[in-house]
Design a protein around this motif. Structure first.
Motif, mmCIF file in Angstrom:
data_model
loop_
_atom_site.group_PDB
_atom_site.id
_atom_site.type_symbol
_atom_site.label_atom_id
_atom_site.label_comp_id
_atom_site.label_asym_id
_atom_site.label_seq_id
_atom_site.Cartn_x
_atom_site.Cartn_y
_atom_site.Cartn_z
ATOM 1 N N GLN A 7 -37.123 45.970 12.536
ATOM 2 C CA GLN A 7 -36.080 45.786 11.539
ATOM 3 C C GLN A 7 -36.649 45.769 10.129
ATOM 4 O OE1 GLN A 7 -34.053 41.788 11.007
ATOM 5 N NE2 GLN A 7 -32.470 42.897 12.103
ATOM 6 N N ARG A 8 -35.978 46.456 9.214
ATOM 7 C CA ARG A 8 -36.329 46.411 7.799
ATOM 8 C C ARG A 8 -35.078 46.094 6.991
ATOM 9 N NH1 ARG A 8 -41.451 47.730 6.861
ATOM 10 N NH2 ARG A 8 -42.579 49.220 8.170
ATOM 11 N N GLU A 88 -37.009 46.501 1.236
ATOM 12 C CA GLU A 88 -37.960 47.510 1.693
ATOM 13 C C GLU A 88 -37.428 48.926 1.537
ATOM 14 O OE1 GLU A 88 -40.236 45.568 5.387
ATOM 15 O OE2 GLU A 88 -38.057 45.216 5.385
ATOM 16 N N ILE A 89 -36.118 49.068 1.575
ATOM 17 C CA ILE A 89 -35.468 50.371 1.450
ATOM 18 C C ILE A 89 -34.401 50.268 0.372
ATOM 19 C CG2 ILE A 89 -34.014 52.077 2.616
ATOM 20 C CD1 ILE A 89 -35.293 51.017 5.283
ATOM 21 N N LEU A 90 -34.390 51.210 -0.554
ATOM 22 C CA LEU A 90 -33.373 51.234 -1.610
ATOM 23 C C LEU A 90 -32.724 52.608 -1.630
ATOM 24 C CD1 LEU A 90 -31.918 50.117 -4.139
ATOM 25 C CD2 LEU A 90 -33.882 50.923 -5.486
ATOM 26 N N SER A 136 -41.157 43.708 -4.511
ATOM 27 C CA SER A 136 -41.292 43.317 -3.105
ATOM 28 C C SER A 136 -41.814 44.470 -2.257
ATOM 29 C CB SER A 136 -39.966 42.791 -2.550
ATOM 30 O OG SER A 136 -38.956 43.771 -2.605
ATOM 31 N N MET A 137 -41.494 45.723 -2.619
ATOM 32 C CA MET A 137 -42.074 46.866 -1.909
ATOM 33 C C MET A 137 -43.582 46.908 -2.110
ATOM 34 S SD MET A 137 -39.352 49.941 -2.693
ATOM 35 C CE MET A 137 -37.638 49.864 -2.158
ATOM 36 N N GLY A 143 -42.307 50.981 1.120
ATOM 37 C CA GLY A 143 -41.057 51.151 0.386
ATOM 38 C C GLY A 143 -40.505 52.548 0.553
ATOM 39 N N ARG A 144 -39.196 52.617 0.602
ATOM 40 C CA ARG A 144 -38.502 53.901 0.631
ATOM 41 C C ARG A 144 -37.395 53.843 -0.417
ATOM 42 N NH1 ARG A 144 -42.374 54.812 3.056
ATOM 43 N NH2 ARG A 144 -42.634 55.474 5.227
#
Length: 258
Positions: A7-8, A88-90, A136-137, A143-144
């Motif tokens: 999970q992210r 982690e993902i934006l 935080s990434m 990070g994406r």
């Protein structure tokens, strides 16, 4: 392969309707925890009800947030990081495209207010979200970032107004500026450029504009939000680690830079 990793935590701006809602759903199906926001309270509430019912409220974080108000962006990410600890993902999907009854405002009639409003949401809002999410990434070494651009920012615009076209084209420059410093930290930045997609922004499917659009598209139809979401979902996955600085066109062949 879809849904292979742990999970992210993902943020989807404009995640309450259209491509954004389809993306939130796709990411939740992959086991992500997903934070969404939108400007309209009714849309936020509707999205929360639907996604909570299907995936559980514990996997969802939602707020009413106006991308044109920098303080609201700051508050959203502060509350999210207090709640889940990191991003982690934006997916920068939210955007506005002002149109009148006869289509977009002609260039000579574009007001400074319209220009500034569109760029503040579509471009500056994306930049501010990146500033909020990147620490935080960087700390987590993963990070994406995926910007949702547009065919209007890639080819000669047929329907969109000048402010929208400019804002979507500029996302590519923002992506390029982020890559050199962040790629060594496990962070990728890519752009997805949809064509004519059947969403609220595109208007009724039987409108004259959409009939004309379908006539130009080699596949003979408008795209589905879920088709764009699937591309965004892959670019935000661990498996897409070596895709960096790409623009992926999702337009049925209307624009084919091959």
């Amino acid at each position: 392969m879809r849904c292979r990793v742990a999970q992210r935590i993902a943020v989807v701006t404009g995640g309450t309707s259209g491509i954004g809602l389809a993306t939130a759903r796709y990411l939740l199906e992959c086991g992500r925890r997903v934070a969404i926001f939108g400007q309209k309270p009714a849309n936020v509430e509707s999205a929360v009800q639907a996604l909570s019912r299907d995936f559980g409220a514990e996997h969802l974080f939602a707020r009413v947030t106006d991308l044109g108000e920098p303080s609201q962006i700051t508050t959203f990410f502060e509350e999210l990081h207090d709640y889940w600890g990191k991003t982690e993902i934006l997916v920068c999907n939210a955007g506005i495209s002002p149109k009148g009854a006869d289509g977009p405002t002609p260039f000579q009639q574009v007001t400074l207010d319209e220009w500034n409003n569109v760029l503040s949401v579509n471009l500056t809002g994306a930049m501010l979200c990146c500033q909020a999410a990147l620490p935080s990434m960087i700390e987590g070494g993963f990070g994406r970032i995926v910007f949702v651009g547009s065919i209007a920012g890639r080819a000669m615009p047929r329907i969109a107004g000048v402010a929208y076209v400019t804002s979507k084209a500029a996302l590519s420059g923002l992506a390029r500026s982020l890559i050199p410093a962040n790629a060594p930290r496990g962070i990728t930045v890519n752009v997805v450029a949809p064509g004519r997609i059947a969403t609220e922004m595109a208007g009724p499917s039987d409108s004259a504009l959409n009939h004309a659009a379908v006539a130009r598209i080699p596949t003979g139809r408008m795209g589905k939000p879920e088709e764009v979401a699937a591309v965004i979902g892959f670019l935000s996955s661990d498996e897409a680690a070596f895709i960096n600085g790409a623009t992926i066109d999702v337009n049925g062949g209307e624009f084919a830079p091959v």
